[in-house]
Write a protein that holds these residues in place. Structure first.
Motif, PDB file in Angstrom:
ATOM      1  N   LEU A 166       0.896  -1.074   0.234  1.00 17.46           N
ATOM      2  CA  LEU A 166       0.079  -0.116  -0.072  1.00 17.46           C
ATOM      3  C   LEU A 166       0.702   1.478   0.123  1.00 17.46           C
ATOM      4  O   LEU A 166       0.671   2.055  -0.746  1.00 17.46           O
ATOM      5  CB  LEU A 166      -0.844   0.045   1.242  1.00 17.46           C
ATOM      6  CG  LEU A 166      -1.750   1.247   1.322  1.00 17.46           C
ATOM      7  CD1 LEU A 166      -3.018   1.310   0.185  1.00 17.46           C
ATOM      8  CD2 LEU A 166      -2.737   0.882   2.776  1.00 17.46           C
ATOM      9  N   PHE A 167       1.971   1.249   0.807  1.00 17.07           N
ATOM     10  CA  PHE A 167       2.893   2.404   0.786  1.00 17.07           C
ATOM     11  C   PHE A 167       3.499   2.542  -0.370  1.00 17.07           C
ATOM     12  O   PHE A 167       3.657   3.773  -1.027  1.00 17.07           O
ATOM     13  CB  PHE A 167       3.953   2.166   2.068  1.00 17.07           C
ATOM     14  CG  PHE A 167       3.491   2.785   3.384  1.00 17.07           C
ATOM     15  CD1 PHE A 167       2.704   3.769   3.575  1.00 17.07           C
ATOM     16  CD2 PHE A 167       4.109   1.744   4.439  1.00 17.07           C
ATOM     17  CE1 PHE A 167       2.263   4.043   4.831  1.00 17.07           C
ATOM     18  CE2 PHE A 167       3.313   2.078   5.793  1.00 17.07           C
ATOM     19  CZ  PHE A 167       2.621   3.372   5.883  1.00 17.07           C
ATOM     20  N   LEU A 168       3.875   1.505  -1.068  1.00 17.24           N
ATOM     21  CA  LEU A 168       4.622   1.456  -2.425  1.00 17.24           C
ATOM     22  C   LEU A 168       3.759   1.985  -3.545  1.00 17.24           C
ATOM     23  O   LEU A 168       4.267   2.801  -4.466  1.00 17.24           O
ATOM     24  CB  LEU A 168       5.416   0.133  -2.697  1.00 17.24           C
ATOM     25  CG  LEU A 168       6.696  -0.323  -1.844  1.00 17.24           C
ATOM     26  CD1 LEU A 168       6.592  -1.699  -2.187  1.00 17.24           C
ATOM     27  CD2 LEU A 168       7.661   0.629  -2.236  1.00 17.24           C
ATOM     28  N   ASP A 169       2.601   1.598  -3.522  1.00 17.32           N
ATOM     29  CA  ASP A 169       1.645   2.138  -4.617  1.00 17.32           C
ATOM     30  C   ASP A 169       1.233   3.511  -4.423  1.00 17.32           C
ATOM     31  O   ASP A 169       0.548   4.200  -5.191  1.00 17.32           O
ATOM     32  CB  ASP A 169       0.399   1.211  -4.242  1.00 17.32           C
ATOM     33  CG  ASP A 169       0.685  -0.134  -5.028  1.00 17.32           C
ATOM     34  OD1 ASP A 169       1.680  -0.533  -5.813  1.00 17.32           O
ATOM     35  OD2 ASP A 169      -0.179  -1.108  -4.647  1.00 17.32           O
ATOM     36  N   ASN A 170       1.427   4.121  -3.075  1.00 16.69           N
ATOM     37  CA  ASN A 170       1.092   5.492  -2.777  1.00 16.69           C
ATOM     38  C   ASN A 170       2.411   6.287  -2.344  1.00 16.69           C
ATOM     39  O   ASN A 170       2.508   7.220  -1.513  1.00 16.69           O
ATOM     40  CB  ASN A 170       0.043   5.629  -1.659  1.00 16.69           C
ATOM     41  CG  ASN A 170      -1.143   5.059  -2.394  1.00 16.69           C
ATOM     42  OD1 ASN A 170      -1.887   5.584  -3.069  1.00 16.69           O
ATOM     43  ND2 ASN A 170      -1.470   3.534  -2.117  1.00 16.69           N
ATOM     44  N   LYS A 171       3.842   5.887  -2.825  1.00 13.23           N
ATOM     45  CA  LYS A 171       4.841   6.403  -2.226  1.00 13.23           C
ATOM     46  C   LYS A 171       4.924   8.111  -2.438  1.00 13.23           C
ATOM     47  O   LYS A 171       4.374   8.573  -3.613  1.00 13.23           O
ATOM     48  CB  LYS A 171       6.154   5.717  -3.002  1.00 13.23           C
ATOM     49  CG  LYS A 171       6.231   5.992  -4.387  1.00 13.23           C
ATOM     50  CD  LYS A 171       7.531   5.166  -5.050  1.00 13.23           C
ATOM     51  CE  LYS A 171       7.681   5.330  -6.596  1.00 13.23           C
ATOM     52  NZ  LYS A 171       8.762   4.574  -7.129  1.00 13.23           N
ATOM     53  N   ASN A 172       5.384   8.507  -1.473  1.00 13.31           N
ATOM     54  CA  ASN A 172       5.623  10.061  -1.133  1.00 13.31           C
ATOM     55  C   ASN A 172       4.271  10.698  -1.192  1.00 13.31           C
ATOM     56  O   ASN A 172       4.255  11.931  -1.257  1.00 13.31           O
ATOM     57  CB  ASN A 172       6.365  10.556  -2.575  1.00 13.31           C
ATOM     58  CG  ASN A 172       7.796   9.810  -2.651  1.00 13.31           C
ATOM     59  OD1 ASN A 172       8.534   9.964  -1.671  1.00 13.31           O
ATOM     60  ND2 ASN A 172       8.362   9.663  -3.709  1.00 13.31           N
ATOM     61  N   LEU A 173       3.336  10.110  -0.947  1.00  8.42           N
ATOM     62  CA  LEU A 173       1.833  10.751  -0.769  1.00  8.42           C
ATOM     63  C   LEU A 173       1.385  10.463   0.667  1.00  8.42           C
ATOM     64  O   LEU A 173       1.933   9.545   1.159  1.00  8.42           O
ATOM     65  CB  LEU A 173       0.811  10.025  -1.728  1.00  8.42           C
ATOM     66  CG  LEU A 173       0.943  10.058  -3.251  1.00  8.42           C
ATOM     67  CD1 LEU A 173       0.224   9.206  -4.081  1.00  8.42           C
ATOM     68  CD2 LEU A 173       0.875  11.533  -3.794  1.00  8.42           C
ATOM     69  N   VAL A 174       0.566  11.393   1.049  1.00 12.39           N
ATOM     70  CA  VAL A 174       0.249  11.093   2.375  1.00 12.39           C
ATOM     71  C   VAL A 174      -1.123  10.317   2.536  1.00 12.39           C
ATOM     72  O   VAL A 174      -2.123  10.449   1.639  1.00 12.39           O
ATOM     73  CB  VAL A 174      -0.095  12.841   3.094  1.00 12.39           C
ATOM     74  CG1 VAL A 174      -0.925  12.394   4.464  1.00 12.39           C
ATOM     75  CG2 VAL A 174       0.855  13.536   3.178  1.00 12.39           C
ATOM     76  N   LEU A 175      -1.158   9.167   3.293  1.00 13.85           N
ATOM     77  CA  LEU A 175      -2.304   8.397   3.668  1.00 13.85           C
ATOM     78  C   LEU A 175      -2.423   8.570   5.008  1.00 13.85           C
ATOM     79  O   LEU A 175      -1.805   8.474   5.686  1.00 13.85           O
ATOM     80  CB  LEU A 175      -1.555   6.993   3.504  1.00 13.85           C
ATOM     81  CG  LEU A 175      -1.196   6.458   1.976  1.00 13.85           C
ATOM     82  CD1 LEU A 175      -0.684   4.790   2.059  1.00 13.85           C
ATOM     83  CD2 LEU A 175      -2.607   6.204   1.079  1.00 13.85           C
ATOM     84  N   LYS A 176      -3.878   8.852   5.073  1.00 18.30           N
ATOM     85  CA  LYS A 176      -4.766   9.078   6.428  1.00 18.30           C
ATOM     86  C   LYS A 176      -4.681   7.802   7.097  1.00 18.30           C
ATOM     87  O   LYS A 176      -4.775   6.742   6.318  1.00 18.30           O
ATOM     88  CB  LYS A 176      -5.883   9.692   6.095  1.00 18.30           C
ATOM     89  CG  LYS A 176      -5.968  11.219   5.679  1.00 18.30           C
ATOM     90  CD  LYS A 176      -7.222  11.656   5.365  1.00 18.30           C
ATOM     91  CE  LYS A 176      -7.187  13.198   5.116  1.00 18.30           C
ATOM     92  NZ  LYS A 176      -8.686  13.757   4.929  1.00 18.30           N
ATOM     93  N   ARG A 177      -4.402   7.904   8.386  1.00 17.09           N
ATOM     94  CA  ARG A 177      -4.502   6.626   9.267  1.00 17.09           C
ATOM     95  C   ARG A 177      -5.840   6.070   9.020  1.00 17.09           C
ATOM     96  O   ARG A 177      -5.720   4.642   8.843  1.00 17.09           O
ATOM     97  CB  ARG A 177      -4.364   7.031  10.743  1.00 17.09           C
ATOM     98  CG  ARG A 177      -4.038   6.009  11.859  1.00 17.09           C
ATOM     99  CD  ARG A 177      -3.910   6.548  13.239  1.00 17.09           C
ATOM    100  NE  ARG A 177      -3.788   5.510  14.102  1.00 17.09           N
ATOM    101  CZ  ARG A 177      -2.429   5.076  14.054  1.00 17.09           C
ATOM    102  NH1 ARG A 177      -1.484   5.492  13.666  1.00 17.09           N
ATOM    103  NH2 ARG A 177      -2.211   4.038  15.218  1.00 17.09           N
ATOM    104  N   GLN A 178      -6.898   6.722   9.179  1.00 20.26           N
ATOM    105  CA  GLN A 178      -8.197   5.835   8.861  1.00 20.26           C
ATOM    106  C   GLN A 178      -8.379   5.391   7.411  1.00 20.26           C
ATOM    107  O   GLN A 178      -8.723   4.287   7.394  1.00 20.26           O
ATOM    108  CB  GLN A 178      -9.342   7.102   9.007  1.00 20.26           C
ATOM    109  CG  GLN A 178     -10.642   6.363   8.838  1.00 20.26           C
ATOM    110  CD  GLN A 178     -11.742   7.360   8.713  1.00 20.26           C
ATOM    111  OE1 GLN A 178     -11.424   8.661   8.617  1.00 20.26           O
ATOM    112  NE2 GLN A 178     -13.051   7.029   9.213  1.00 20.26           N
ATOM    113  N   GLN A 179      -7.783   5.880   6.373  1.00 16.41           N
ATOM    114  CA  GLN A 179      -7.539   5.236   5.242  1.00 16.41           C
ATOM    115  C   GLN A 179      -6.689   4.046   5.174  1.00 16.41           C
ATOM    116  O   GLN A 179      -7.243   2.945   4.544  1.00 16.41           O
ATOM    117  CB  GLN A 179      -7.014   6.444   4.218  1.00 16.41           C
ATOM    118  CG  GLN A 179      -6.852   5.633   2.684  1.00 16.41           C
ATOM    119  CD  GLN A 179      -6.095   6.641   1.727  1.00 16.41           C
ATOM    120  OE1 GLN A 179      -5.656   7.827   2.159  1.00 16.41           O
ATOM    121  NE2 GLN A 179      -5.876   6.581   0.768  1.00 16.41           N
ATOM    122  N   ILE A 180      -5.636   3.862   5.749  1.00 21.00           N
ATOM    123  CA  ILE A 180      -4.774   2.797   5.744  1.00 21.00           C
ATOM    124  C   ILE A 180      -5.678   1.468   6.616  1.00 21.00           C
ATOM    125  O   ILE A 180      -5.577   0.372   6.001  1.00 21.00           O
ATOM    126  CB  ILE A 180      -3.349   3.293   6.484  1.00 21.00           C
ATOM    127  CG1 ILE A 180      -2.473   4.317   5.914  1.00 21.00           C
ATOM    128  CG2 ILE A 180      -2.657   1.703   6.650  1.00 21.00           C
ATOM    129  CD1 ILE A 180      -1.409   4.618   6.619  1.00 21.00           C
TER     130      ILE A 180
END
Length: 227
Positions: A166-180
């Motif tokens: 999930l991190f790699l598919d969204n690298k350098n982007l902010v992922l909200k805790r709730q979203q994760i």
């Protein structure tokens, strides 16, 4: 249609009977064992889609059993069902490679939902087109949950692998805790949040020596995988 196979380790015969019966009524193929040693023997000789483990069992407890299962199969989802309510026990179970931890008494509806989520995720992972990522000196094999290079191989749990992907598919982007949390668990309650922190801590430790790679904590917001 395939009947998914469940290994169910529980020494309380009454609880085991009721839980097994409910699972079978929902079309699962359940193999019940009343101690950890027997459970491990059965696991070595059969293929299972998911394991449900009590912790306090004779001959081999659930923690030991999960550790041995992970030596054989880093893929199969593991759910602990336990009367042990301490945060330390939950964290220990997750660190040993469990994917979830339900405290007794649990609702059969919640257990069924967890099983369904994990099985769907396992099937989806098998269909992902991109299966290998480059992370610093490592190759990340998403199908086998392994980080490897010429000199080293690091096994991840299914949940850790899903989080890293999930991190790699969204690298350098902010992922909200709730979203994760909703992406990985389908839920964003407190205990899932604590589990997420455990997995992020382990990924940080594994990648600590990789220059230019970090998991940034944005207080009150979420995380960003910098690469």
């Amino acid at each position: 249609m395939k009947n998914f196979k469940i290994l169910y380790a529980e020494d309380d015969e009454t609880l085991a009977f009721l839980t097994k019966d409910n699972l079978e009524q929902n079309n699962y193929d359940v193999t019940h064992c009343s101690n950890g040693k027997k459970s491990l023997e059965v696991f070595k000789n059969e293929e299972f889609d998911i394991c449900i483990l009590d912790i306090m069992m004779p001959k081999m407890d659930g923690f030991e059993l999960a550790e041995e299962i992970r030596k054989i199969d880093i893929d199969v989802p593991i759910i602990f069902l336990s009367a042990k309510t301490l945060k330390e026990d939950r964290i220990k179970g997750l660190r040993l490679g469990a994917d979830d931890y339900l405290v007794k008494p649990f609702s059969i509806e919640e257990l069924l939902l967890k099983i369904e989520i994990f099985l769907k995720r396992s099937q989806k992972n098998g269909l992902d087109k991109k299966s290998v990522y480059e992370i610093g000196k490592y190759q990340f094999d998403t199908k086998n949950f392994i980080l490897f290079n010429e000199n080293e191989k690091v096994g991840l749990t299914q949940r850790e692998a899903e989080l890293l992907k999930l991190f790699l598919d969204n690298k350098n982007l902010v992922l909200k805790r709730q979203q994760i949390l909703n992406s990985l668990w389908g839920d964003d309650d407190y205990f899932m949040g604590r589990s997420l922190d455990v997995f992020i801590s382990r990924l940080r430790k594994i990648l600590a020596n990789e220059k230019g790679i970090a998991i940034e904590n944005l207080h009150g917001i979420g995380f960003r995988f910098i690469m």
